[in-house]
Design a protein around this motif. Sequence first.
Motif, PDB file in Angstrom:
ATOM      1  N   THR A  23       0.833  -1.202   0.000  1.00 54.60           N
ATOM      2  CA  THR A  23       0.000   0.000   0.000  1.00 54.60           C
ATOM      3  C   THR A  23       0.868   1.252   0.000  1.00 54.60           C
ATOM      4  O   THR A  23       1.823   1.361   0.767  1.00 54.60           O
ATOM      5  N   TRP A  24       0.507   2.200  -0.874  1.00 55.89           N
ATOM      6  CA  TRP A  24       1.224   3.457  -1.031  1.00 55.89           C
ATOM      7  C   TRP A  24       0.252   4.614  -0.797  1.00 55.89           C
ATOM      8  O   TRP A  24      -0.929   4.516  -1.136  1.00 55.89           O
ATOM      9  N   LEU A  25       0.752   5.705  -0.246  1.00 55.00           N
ATOM     10  CA  LEU A  25      -0.048   6.906  -0.014  1.00 55.00           C
ATOM     11  C   LEU A  25       0.521   8.051  -0.841  1.00 55.00           C
ATOM     12  O   LEU A  25       1.736   8.249  -0.898  1.00 55.00           O
ATOM     13  N   ALA A  26      -0.379   8.809  -1.487  1.00 55.31           N
ATOM     14  CA  ALA A  26       0.064   9.930  -2.319  1.00 55.31           C
ATOM     15  C   ALA A  26      -0.849  11.131  -2.099  1.00 55.31           C
ATOM     16  O   ALA A  26      -2.070  10.988  -2.057  1.00 55.31           O
ATOM     17  N   ASP A  27      -0.245  12.299  -1.950  1.00 58.98           N
ATOM     18  CA  ASP A  27      -0.997  13.557  -1.907  1.00 58.98           C
ATOM     19  C   ASP A  27      -0.964  14.146  -3.311  1.00 58.98           C
ATOM     20  O   ASP A  27       0.069  14.654  -3.769  1.00 58.98           O
ATOM     21  N   MET A  28      -2.099  14.078  -3.996  1.00 56.28           N
ATOM     22  CA  MET A  28      -2.215  14.546  -5.372  1.00 56.28           C
ATOM     23  C   MET A  28      -2.754  15.972  -5.392  1.00 56.28           C
ATOM     24  O   MET A  28      -3.511  16.376  -4.504  1.00 56.28           O
ATOM     25  N   GLN A  29      -2.400  16.729  -6.450  1.00 61.52           N
ATOM     26  CA  GLN A  29      -2.883  18.104  -6.536  1.00 61.52           C
ATOM     27  C   GLN A  29      -2.987  18.546  -7.990  1.00 61.52           C
ATOM     28  O   GLN A  29      -2.101  18.271  -8.805  1.00 61.52           O
ATOM     29  N   LYS A  30      -4.100  19.198  -8.291  1.00 61.48           N
ATOM     30  CA  LYS A  30      -4.278  19.844  -9.582  1.00 61.48           C
ATOM     31  C   LYS A  30      -3.975  21.330  -9.430  1.00 61.48           C
ATOM     32  O   LYS A  30      -4.158  21.903  -8.355  1.00 61.48           O
ATOM     33  N   THR A  31      -3.521  21.959 -10.480  1.00 63.37           N
ATOM     34  CA  THR A  31      -3.132  23.361 -10.435  1.00 63.37           C
ATOM     35  C   THR A  31      -4.282  24.229  -9.917  1.00 63.37           C
ATOM     36  O   THR A  31      -5.409  24.158 -10.429  1.00 63.37           O
TER      37      THR A  31
END
Length: 292
Positions: free
Chosen positions: A194-202
């Motif tokens: 399991t991996w955790l990612a903080d994603m963001q759009k402009t």
Amino acid sequence: MTKIFISYRRSDVGGYAGRLCDRLNAHLGEDSIFMDVEDIHPGQDFVRAIDDTVAKCDYLLVLIGPRWLETLAQRSSSNEDFVHHEIVTGLTRNIQVIPVLVAGAKMPGIQQLPADLAELSRRQAIEIRDDRFDDDVARLIRLLEIALPKNSLQPASRSRLRVFAVLAVFMSILIAGIIFLASQRSPVPEINGTWLADMQKTGQQPYRISLTFVHEGRVIRGIVDYPTGNGVIQEGTVEGESLTFSTLHTPQFESEPAVIYFTGRIKEDGIYLTSTDDAGIATGIARKKLSE
């Protein structure tokens, strides 16, 4: 041609299956739909016919009614539960298996299913309600249209796929470049888990996703948990340091399914992800979740 296999129990949802089949035939074409009663010819081996047909299908719709789970339990010791066999075949062959809940049925939990059907509990279900049959079937058809080939759709359906076609071309070019660069690199680290990612759009707030990968050779399976729900990983592949996959899920409080495409570069410090959907492009770095 893309085919859709409808798995159902006559004693449970026979009427729903026939009605749904008629709608799908009218919209997608009669050659796209398989139902056991009509399409298995006299003298054919039933199990072999199921295996051969499911192998050619892109979708398996599992119609689940109020008595589906009860009947499954009653026939658990029988070697002639063809519905059980249909679903196991679909899951084993890794085609898109979609539970379809009718007549107020609820999705079975993993504890209620035999071991060889456990994966079904992790597939996102779609509900067809009696009082909204037309709307719910239309939503199911839109979901199916996402991956159906252009020549198998009615004209009105084709226009809705143009945006996805453009996106697919863009993604194919991008993936080809990534794969070429990845082929020049050294072996990649293990990505199972399991991996955790903080994603963001402009210009937007970041959001966190959880990605659970099962990596076997060049194939990735697993699930992505979004703030709005979860989606099963589809068409996941690994080439060198590069990975690609997509997910399909219906966000919470929404009625339309969302397709999200991912590409990633696997580095020592994490997986550098880019996701693309009809709302834009997001980027982030996924890092392995520490064992608790």
